[in-house]
Design a protein around this motif. Structure first.
Motif, PDB file in Angstrom:
ATOM      1  N   VAL A   1       0.867  -1.183   0.000  1.00  0.00           N
ATOM      2  CA  VAL A   1       0.000   0.000   0.000  1.00  0.00           C
ATOM      3  C   VAL A   1       0.900   1.228   0.000  1.00  0.00           C
TER       4      VAL A   1
ATOM      5  N   ARG B   1      -1.989  -1.008  -3.988  1.00  0.00           N
ATOM      6  CA  ARG B   1      -3.016  -0.055  -3.550  1.00  0.00           C
ATOM      7  C   ARG B   1      -2.362   1.311  -3.414  1.00  0.00           C
TER       8      ARG B   1
ATOM      9  N   GLU C   1      -8.501   6.598  -3.016  1.00  0.00           N
ATOM     10  CA  GLU C   1      -7.842   5.286  -2.966  1.00  0.00           C
ATOM     11  C   GLU C   1      -8.092   4.519  -4.257  1.00  0.00           C
TER      12      GLU C   1
END
Length: 374
Positions: free
Chosen positions: A164, A326, A369
């Motif tokens: 991430v 991500r 996101e």
């Protein structure tokens, strides 16, 4: 079953599975090599559905969620429905697999979300249940469950953690100021969200440049969640981290791993090891840490989710090696101006293959996101 009754049952299944998914987040980042799974046992004796047992994978990975929920439900589990966010395990150890435990408890119906990619389980857990005469409904909120357990999925399928990448951008597209130490790009509400992200990760990773510039602690500093601080991983090929840094000061409470080259200064390594710092030997390519190999090593240590927090060069390296799964961008309302450090990407330059997952506001800051499928 009539169409109206079927639709009502499907809506009910989604409702309880959503509750099980919320429950599963309780121990995210704390269950070692196992995913944090949620289980809810529901029965209906004619007066409407009633929750009689709940469970979440215990800290450390065991007992599993099904065992916890069945223990609470007791005899009320007989004839009930179990909602499980991941296919029940099917492999034997010293204790029976969860699929067998569900059957032994008299569960009449199992509703599952994500399928388990572990070859010891995949499809076998559901098969055990069906062989026992239990009705099985698969893939209820499966996408949501897989997203929530993306670290476990990545570690199982790709032998590396989910990565991430988090960046906080000023209004003029900078993530900091050169030579200025830590710069507050976002407000307090957004910073609290970052601490929640840390609490659900297995590790936070930065480069030595950020460590020297900002001297961060990289811990969770929300009241009541301090114990949820993940391990810290530092890319420090030549072992330049000072012994007086805040990262070193916290090793008695939160592990610190340094990825260093084998030929790094042995005396610096020995000094930090005496203070409790752990080292991971790394390969180097063109003078930089070989990230794909390091991610495999972190997965072997049981890490399933890595939050990459800084800095710009580290972010570029992960993007260049196609390791990011991500992307989380915070956008603050203020400008940094002259001397700012440019972000390696923004909302207009998200790499191909990513889809926008959500957008929220935290105080005066925007949160966006993106994710790509495993």
């Amino acid at each position: 079953m009539a169409a109206r009754d079927r639709a009502a049952q499907e809506a009910l299944d989604r409702r309880f599975m959503a509750a099980a998914l919320r429950l599963s987040r309780r121990n995210a980042g704390r269950t070692a090599t196992n995913p944090s799974v949620g289980t809810i046992v529901v029965r209906n004796d004619g007066g409407g559905p009633m929750i009689v047992g709940t469970g979440v994978t215990a800290v450390g990975g065991r007992p599993h969620a099904e065992t916890e929920a069945l223990g609470l439900a007791g005899e009320l589990a007989r004839g009930a429905t179990a909602y499980v966010t991941l296919e029940p395990c099917a492999h034997h150890g010293r204790t029976p697999p969860c699929a067998v435990a569900l059957a032994a408890a008299g569960i009449a119906r199992v509703v599952g979300a994500a399928s388990d990619p572990d070859p010891r389980v995949s499809g076998k857990g559901y098969a055990i249940l069906r062989q026992a005469g239990i009705e099985v409904v698969e893939k209820v909120l499966a996408v949501e469950a897989a997203e929530q357990m993306a670290g476990y999925m990545s570690r199982s399928l790709r032998k590396r953690p989910e990565i991430v990448l988090k960046l906080a951008l000023s209004a003029d597209g900078y993530i900091g100021r050169r030579g200025g130490g830590q710069v507050s790009v976002t407000g307090e509400v957004a910073r609290r969200e970052v601490h929640l992200m840390r609490a659900e990760a297995d590790a936070v990773l930065i480069g030595i440049g950020t460590a020297l510039e900002d001297d961060p602690a990289l811990t969770v500093r929300l009241p009541g969640l301090e114990s949820r601080s993940p391990a810290r991983v530092l890319l420090d090929r030549r072992i330049r981290l000072p012994e007086t840094s805040r990262l070193v000061a916290g090793v008695d409470r939160v592990p610190l791993y340094i990825a260093a080259a084998p030929d790094a200064e042995p005396h610096r390594r020995a000094a930090l090891e005496r203070l409790g710092v752990r080292f991971i030997g790394t390969e180097t390519v063109d003078g930089a840490v070989a990230l794909p190999e390091l991610m495999e090593d972190l997965a072997a240590l049981g890490m399933a989710s890595i939050l990459v927090e800084g800095g710009a060069e580290v972010a570029k390296a992960f993007l260049a090696d196609d390791l990011v799964d991500r992307i989380v961008l915070f956008r603050g309302p203020d400008e940094i101006g002259a001397g700012g450090v440019a972000s390696p990407l923004d909302e207009r330059s998200i790499p191909a293959g990513f889809r926008k997952l959500r957008e929220m506001r935290f105080g005066d800051d925007m949160y966006r996101e993106w994710v790509r499928d495993i």
